[in-house]
Enzyme design. Structure first.
Site, mmCIF file in Angstrom:
data_model
loop_
_atom_site.group_PDB
_atom_site.id
_atom_site.type_symbol
_atom_site.label_atom_id
_atom_site.label_comp_id
_atom_site.label_asym_id
_atom_site.label_seq_id
_atom_site.Cartn_x
_atom_site.Cartn_y
_atom_site.Cartn_z
ATOM 1 N N SER A 60 42.328 40.842 30.301
ATOM 2 C CA SER A 60 42.947 39.430 30.078
ATOM 3 C C SER A 60 42.767 39.087 28.718
ATOM 4 O O SER A 60 43.610 38.566 28.058
ATOM 5 C CB SER A 60 42.565 38.444 30.874
ATOM 6 O OG SER A 60 41.053 38.236 31.011
ATOM 7 N N GLN B 268 45.294 34.970 41.252
ATOM 8 C CA GLN B 268 45.258 35.160 39.726
ATOM 9 C C GLN B 268 46.625 35.810 39.356
ATOM 10 O O GLN B 268 47.053 35.281 38.277
ATOM 11 C CB GLN B 268 43.986 36.092 39.511
ATOM 12 C CG GLN B 268 44.095 36.308 38.007
ATOM 13 C CD GLN B 268 42.805 37.218 37.719
ATOM 14 O OE1 GLN B 268 41.694 36.737 37.900
ATOM 15 N NE2 GLN B 268 43.220 38.547 37.446
ATOM 16 N N ASP C 186 39.141 45.932 42.164
ATOM 17 C CA ASP C 186 39.027 45.838 40.792
ATOM 18 C C ASP C 186 37.460 45.356 40.616
ATOM 19 O O ASP C 186 36.725 46.155 40.435
ATOM 20 C CB ASP C 186 39.801 44.774 40.502
ATOM 21 C CG ASP C 186 39.681 44.395 38.849
ATOM 22 O OD1 ASP C 186 38.818 45.044 38.068
ATOM 23 O OD2 ASP C 186 40.194 43.257 38.433
ATOM 24 N N LYS D 112 48.904 48.432 34.731
ATOM 25 C CA LYS D 112 48.736 46.955 34.847
ATOM 26 C C LYS D 112 48.410 46.155 33.625
ATOM 27 O O LYS D 112 47.197 46.526 33.065
ATOM 28 C CB LYS D 112 48.025 46.519 35.970
ATOM 29 C CG LYS D 112 48.122 44.880 36.260
ATOM 30 C CD LYS D 112 47.080 44.421 37.344
ATOM 31 C CE LYS D 112 45.868 43.799 36.958
ATOM 32 N NZ LYS D 112 45.205 43.063 37.951
ATOM 33 N N LYS E 230 39.556 50.394 34.301
ATOM 34 C CA LYS E 230 39.326 49.528 33.368
ATOM 35 C C LYS E 230 38.494 50.303 32.378
ATOM 36 O O LYS E 230 37.193 50.313 32.754
ATOM 37 C CB LYS E 230 39.297 48.186 33.439
ATOM 38 C CG LYS E 230 40.199 47.299 34.025
ATOM 39 C CD LYS E 230 39.448 45.939 34.650
ATOM 40 C CE LYS E 230 40.416 45.098 34.906
ATOM 41 N NZ LYS E 230 40.053 43.871 35.738
ATOM 42 N N GLU F 3 45.534 43.245 45.175
ATOM 43 C CA GLU F 3 44.238 43.434 44.319
ATOM 44 C C GLU F 3 43.236 42.454 44.897
ATOM 45 O O GLU F 3 43.651 41.398 44.944
ATOM 46 C CB GLU F 3 44.630 43.658 43.160
ATOM 47 C CG GLU F 3 43.293 43.902 42.136
ATOM 48 C CD GLU F 3 43.760 43.739 40.648
ATOM 49 O OE1 GLU F 3 45.064 44.497 40.269
ATOM 50 O OE2 GLU F 3 43.027 43.607 39.790
ATOM 51 N N GLU G 210 47.729 36.144 30.370
ATOM 52 C CA GLU G 210 48.452 37.816 30.144
ATOM 53 C C GLU G 210 49.812 37.452 29.983
ATOM 54 O O GLU G 210 50.719 38.268 30.245
ATOM 55 C CB GLU G 210 48.005 38.286 31.471
ATOM 56 C CG GLU G 210 46.648 38.491 31.395
ATOM 57 C CD GLU G 210 46.337 39.425 32.458
ATOM 58 O OE1 GLU G 210 47.175 39.978 33.282
ATOM 59 O OE2 GLU G 210 45.020 39.977 32.299
ATOM 60 N N ASP H 262 47.337 39.916 42.594
ATOM 61 C CA ASP H 262 45.880 40.208 42.364
ATOM 62 C C ASP H 262 45.227 38.662 42.685
ATOM 63 O O ASP H 262 45.334 37.976 42.093
ATOM 64 C CB ASP H 262 45.610 40.366 40.904
ATOM 65 C CG ASP H 262 44.061 40.468 40.572
ATOM 66 O OD1 ASP H 262 43.227 40.268 41.608
ATOM 67 O OD2 ASP H 262 43.713 40.787 39.472
HETATM 68 O O1 LIG Z 1 41.375 40.762 37.317
HETATM 69 C C1 LIG Z 1 41.846 41.563 36.458
HETATM 70 O O2 LIG Z 1 42.683 42.523 36.947
HETATM 71 C C2 LIG Z 1 41.937 41.393 35.009
HETATM 72 C C3 LIG Z 1 43.226 41.907 34.231
HETATM 73 O O3 LIG Z 1 44.250 41.167 34.878
HETATM 74 O O4 LIG Z 1 41.547 40.530 34.393
HETATM 75 P P1 LIG Z 1 40.432 40.180 33.667
HETATM 76 O O5 LIG Z 1 40.413 41.061 32.464
HETATM 77 O O6 LIG Z 1 40.162 38.712 33.215
HETATM 78 O O7 LIG Z 1 38.955 40.556 34.519
HETATM 79 MG MG LIG Z 2 41.599 41.881 39.054
#
Ligand SMILES: O=C(O)[C@@H](CO)OP(=O)(O)O
Ligand SMILES: [Mg+2]
Length: 455
Positions: free
Chosen positions: A394, A186, A339, A415, A364, A312, A229, A266
């Site tokens: 994202s 990703q 994550d 990040k 997050k 990640e 992103e 990631d």
């Molecule tokens: O996987 C991630 O770390 C996030 C941010 O880059 O992606 P998303 O917000 O789509 O979960």
């Molecule tokens: Mg991630």
């Protein structure tokens, strides 16, 4: 003076054009505190629930009018008259009101919007800047906590002693769900570990981003197409080619890969993992089905070959066994961020700590849904020597909460995505302002936070 008088909410839109929740809260005679909630695409299945309308005739079912109504009615009724300056009480009230494990009744989007707007409202009422208010909430939270035994705090000893400017972790090439599955992985990110100030770090990043665009254009890969992103979204022949291009761009910027600027990934492997067959499917660049051992071997080869300092979600959210092996193999050499694995959830992080799985956690706000619970996860990470990385989603907006929060808590890394989109730059630019404003009160440790890694 900090009593809540008014709560309002509305549907606004994020960087993908999806509806999201904005909440405004006012204390007596004050301007409103306002927060907008972000939204993920590569979400973990253990995240708190984002309430969507599921009405196919409005924005393909993505409307958030139910969440907005929940703020306007139930949450407003519960919060009006409460003290906005007592963040824990506000968040406890929200949790109690929702009454579910995963915030599925009122919606984590409704709850987080209210939680953050209360913090902003109390900042307005006390004439504080957001960073000052978050720092105050963080130190009040730390003071209220006792009895946590630090196990390996040395690994993260530079963190959270005071405010600091974060090491930015910036996406240069996007793949996976953020760029139409052009690549399996990703994010291909850079970490300016050798910079001596945040401004220098960010100037390097912008220069590398520009060089990478030129290189991709020259090699016929359209260095203008960008993912969700802001990282470039080229269709390449394999995942490792993306790393090679990023290393080339670092060199083209006159910098040394590894010493000045390191690489992060990631992998987001949950999104190409098949639980039934317990295999990882690299489909974007061929037809490969890999076992967890194969993925670990591949990542180890990459770490041997490229200046990679952070990985990640190298394995999937349910693959605890694979994750443990990954940690044994690479945990002393690179930061291994959970994550989808941890989803900012204390119980899941505790499971990781107890089983010595991963050594870092992505933080997050909307994965867990209140400011206080986010701080709890952050605190737990630092106490146990796990590097926290505060992260955007994202789907983002002009809201700059995470920039103020990462500085206020001294969490050490941020990040946000890339420089190619303004909802990301809103955060990076806020950090430039904070660096100037706070000066010595918020030093920049850069790659110093990784001094315990064998590189
Ligand atoms: O996987 C991630 O770390 C996030 C941010 O880059 O992606 P998303 O917000 O789509 O979960
Ligand atoms: Mg991630």
């Amino acid at each position: 003076m900090t009593q809540i008088e008014y709560v309002q909410a509305r549907e606004v839109f994020d960087s993908r054009g999806n509806p999201t929740v904005e909440v405004e809260i006012c204390c007596a005679n004050c301007r409103p505190g306002r927060a907008i909630v972000p939204s993920g695409a590569s979400t973990g299945k253990f995240e708190a629930v984002e309430l969507r309308d599921e009405d196919p005739d409005r924005f393909d079912g993505l409307g958030v009018t139910r969440a907005v109504e929940n703020v306007r009615r139930e949450i407003a009724d519960a919060l009006i008259g409460q003290d906005a300056a007592d963040q824990r009480a506000i968040d406890d009230r929200l949790l109690e009101l929702d009454g579910t494990e995963n915030k599925s009744r009122l919606g984590a989007n409704a709850i987080l919007g209210a939680s953050l707007a209360a913090a902003y409202a109390s900042a307005e009422a006390q004439q504080q800047s957001p960073v000052e208010r978050f720092a105050e909430i963080w130190s009040e939270y730390l003071e209220s906590q006792t009895g946590v035994e630090p196990i390996q705090r040395a690994r993260t000893s530079l963190l959270a002693k005071s405010m600091s400017l974060p090491l930015p972790m910036v996406n240069m090439i996007s793949g996976g769900l953020h760029a139409g599955r052009n690549l399996d992985f990703q994010d291909f990110l850079i970490l300016p570990v050798g910079a001596t100030s945040y401004r220098q770090a960010f100037e390097w990043i912008v220069t590398i981003y520009r060089r990478l665009g030129q290189i991709l254009n020259k090699t016929g890969h359209e260095g203008t197409l960008i993912g969700d992103e802001g990282g470039y979204g080229p269709k390449l022949s394999c995942n490792s080619e993306a790393v090679k291009y990023v290393v080339g761009a670092i060199e083209a910027a006159g910098l040394t890969p590894g010493d000045d600027v390191a690489i992060g990934l990631d992998v987001a492997s949950t999104h190409f993992y098949d639980a039934e067959s317990n295999t990882y499917h690299l489909n974007a660049t061929g037809e490969e089905a890999l076992s967890a051992d194969d993925v670990i071997n591949m990542l180890e080869r990459w770490v041997d070959t490229y200046p990679i300092v952070s990985i990640e979600d190298g394995l999937a959210e349910d693959d605890w066994e694979g994750w443990k092996k990954l940690t044994e193999r690479l945990g002393h050499r690179v930061q291994l961020i959970g994550d989808d694995l941890f989803v900012t959830n204390r119980q899941r992080l505790q499971q990781g700590i107890s089983s010595q799985t991963a050594n870092s956690v992505l933080v997050k706000l909307n994965q867990i849904g209140t400011l206080t619970e986010t701080l709890e996860t952050l605190r737990m990470a630092i106490d146990h020597g796990y590097w926290p990385v505060v992260s955007a989603r994202s789907g983002e907006t002009e809201d700059t909460t995470i920039a103020d929060l990462v500085v206020a808590t001294g969490a050490g890394q941020l990040k946000v995505g890339s420089v190619g989109r303004s909802e990301r730059l809103a955060k990076y630019n806020q950090l430039l302002r904070l660096e100037e404003l706070l000066a010595d009160r918020a030093p920049y440790h850069g790659g110093g936070i990784f001094s315990s890694l064998q590189r």
